[in-house]
Design a protein around this motif. Sequence first.
Motif, mmCIF file in Angstrom:
data_model
loop_
_atom_site.group_PDB
_atom_site.id
_atom_site.type_symbol
_atom_site.label_atom_id
_atom_site.label_comp_id
_atom_site.label_asym_id
_atom_site.label_seq_id
_atom_site.Cartn_x
_atom_site.Cartn_y
_atom_site.Cartn_z
ATOM 1 N N ALA A 311 0.829 -1.404 0.079
ATOM 2 C CA ALA A 311 -0.096 -0.146 0.066
ATOM 3 C C ALA A 311 1.080 1.156 -0.064
ATOM 4 O O ALA A 311 0.579 2.259 -0.823
ATOM 5 C CB ALA A 311 -1.123 -0.203 1.203
ATOM 6 N N ILE A 312 1.853 1.104 0.986
ATOM 7 C CA ILE A 312 2.794 2.303 0.902
ATOM 8 C C ILE A 312 3.770 2.506 -0.340
ATOM 9 O O ILE A 312 3.695 3.602 -0.899
ATOM 10 C CB ILE A 312 3.858 2.349 2.257
ATOM 11 N N SER A 313 4.245 1.365 -0.869
ATOM 12 C CA SER A 313 5.033 1.671 -1.907
ATOM 13 C C SER A 313 4.502 1.698 -3.342
ATOM 14 O O SER A 313 5.002 2.579 -4.360
ATOM 15 C CB SER A 313 5.840 0.095 -2.136
ATOM 16 N N LEU A 314 3.161 1.310 -3.413
ATOM 17 C CA LEU A 314 2.273 1.787 -4.533
ATOM 18 C C LEU A 314 1.969 3.094 -4.578
ATOM 19 O O LEU A 314 1.822 3.686 -5.769
ATOM 20 C CB LEU A 314 1.270 0.833 -4.863
ATOM 21 N N THR A 315 1.694 3.478 -3.473
ATOM 22 C CA THR A 315 1.412 5.170 -3.353
ATOM 23 C C THR A 315 2.681 5.782 -4.062
ATOM 24 O O THR A 315 2.510 6.999 -4.466
ATOM 25 C CB THR A 315 1.017 5.458 -1.900
ATOM 26 N N ILE A 316 3.953 5.427 -3.225
ATOM 27 C CA ILE A 316 5.030 6.478 -3.812
ATOM 28 C C ILE A 316 5.240 5.892 -5.267
ATOM 29 O O ILE A 316 5.806 6.985 -5.766
ATOM 30 C CB ILE A 316 6.177 5.803 -2.616
ATOM 31 N N ARG A 317 5.128 4.961 -5.726
ATOM 32 C CA ARG A 317 5.257 4.740 -7.119
ATOM 33 C C ARG A 317 4.468 5.380 -8.028
ATOM 34 O O ARG A 317 4.861 6.057 -9.085
ATOM 35 C CB ARG A 317 4.887 3.302 -7.238
ATOM 36 N N SER A 318 3.113 5.543 -7.647
ATOM 37 C CA SER A 318 2.181 6.578 -8.080
ATOM 38 C C SER A 318 2.334 8.021 -8.015
ATOM 39 O O SER A 318 2.440 8.622 -9.114
ATOM 40 C CB SER A 318 0.583 6.450 -7.544
ATOM 41 N N ILE A 319 3.086 8.300 -7.169
ATOM 42 C CA ILE A 319 3.618 9.805 -7.013
ATOM 43 C C ILE A 319 4.850 9.921 -8.079
ATOM 44 O O ILE A 319 4.963 10.891 -8.592
ATOM 45 C CB ILE A 319 4.038 10.213 -5.564
ATOM 46 N N GLY A 320 5.670 8.738 -8.190
ATOM 47 C CA GLY A 320 6.759 8.642 -8.990
ATOM 48 C C GLY A 320 6.004 9.192 -10.452
ATOM 49 O O GLY A 320 6.978 9.586 -11.336
#
Length: 409
Positions: A311-320
């Motif tokens: 959940a955290i990593s995909l959120t950061i990926r989406s920001i990327g």
Amino acid sequence: MTIILSLIAIGILTNYSGKLVEYIKLPSLIGMMIFGMFIGPSFLNLVPESVLDISPLLKDFALVTVLFIGGLGISVDQMKKIGRPAMLLSVIPATLEGLTIAFISMIILDFTFIQGGILGFIIAAVSPAVLIPGMISLIERKLGQDKAIPQMLLVGASADDTVAITLFTTFLTIYTQSAKGESVSIFNMLVSIPLTIIISILIGWIIVKLIKPIILKIKNEYLKVLIVFPICLGMRLIENNGHIPMFNSLLTIMICGFFIRNELEESAKTILKHMNSFWKIGKLYLFTFVGMAINPNLVGRYFSIGITILAISLTIRSIGVLISLVGTNLTAKERLFCIIAYLPKATVQSAKAGIPLQMGVAGGEIMQALAILSVLITAPIGAIGINLTCDKLLSSEEDVCINKESHVY
């Protein structure tokens, strides 16, 4: 005979599995992966060992096919539109996600940063097996073509794997050499990422320049395919068996398709027609064998931890992804679609999940479980998301024409 009969049976049943899930408005690959999971070693174990032994070769055949088709679908004009964002998409989302997982793993799993980096860059790679077929379908349906969105995601995803796999190898090398008391140059390994991309582009260009005179002389369309496709397969086999540094066969194959499209336009149309026929068969085995590699039994113990990390990593990926698209003329809807398309994981995770455990990395079993969990969660979400949102979030050629007419009036 066992291999041949098994492959025929798998192909037929996989085809029906895909059609079955299409009735409930889901992408066919979901049915294919589920079917593979159930007949594979983790459940019913119906697949002969001899077939499992050749599964990497069959997956490579399908991956080479779909990446080559992807390259054939990109023109020079589109590349001019997508150059900068595609380059950023290849680096920023995967790097941010991998480093995020590395830091989270230190807190939640009590890993060192190096262990976390190994896990992070297994999970960080986007899946060409899921994303690229979806983008090819959009190109065929003329969706997002006004801004070359499918082509941008195709190129970005191909190079994204280069970044993720290189960084995974870097962290794994640091771990193993540190365990032996040896030193490793992180700078040299990081420099290898842009060099790998440049070398892959150069090799693709040279290959097309060499075969161009031959293709132009040949009139038989089947012979044209028989010249080009074995070269692409050969590059994949060389990388798998030769472990050549700074060479990404999948990216090179897509580049070959791109140069053929733009230097041999008429021949490219013929080659594309036959490659599409290959893909109809190849996709059955690609998604089935990806499904066979999934072992849900491994993930039960780490399910809640894995969900939190993802959940955290995909959120950061989406920001990327959003950072990569800064300065483009994409609408908010189109940016949202790019985020969804960049979620799925499958191919790299299935191939790399067991490597840390095999190499004796502490926490290797946890890494394998979380990598498999990332496939189970994101592959369906990404595939279904692309399928359900593409018509709503992307413009068709008809929409573009209507908008131009309204501006005229």
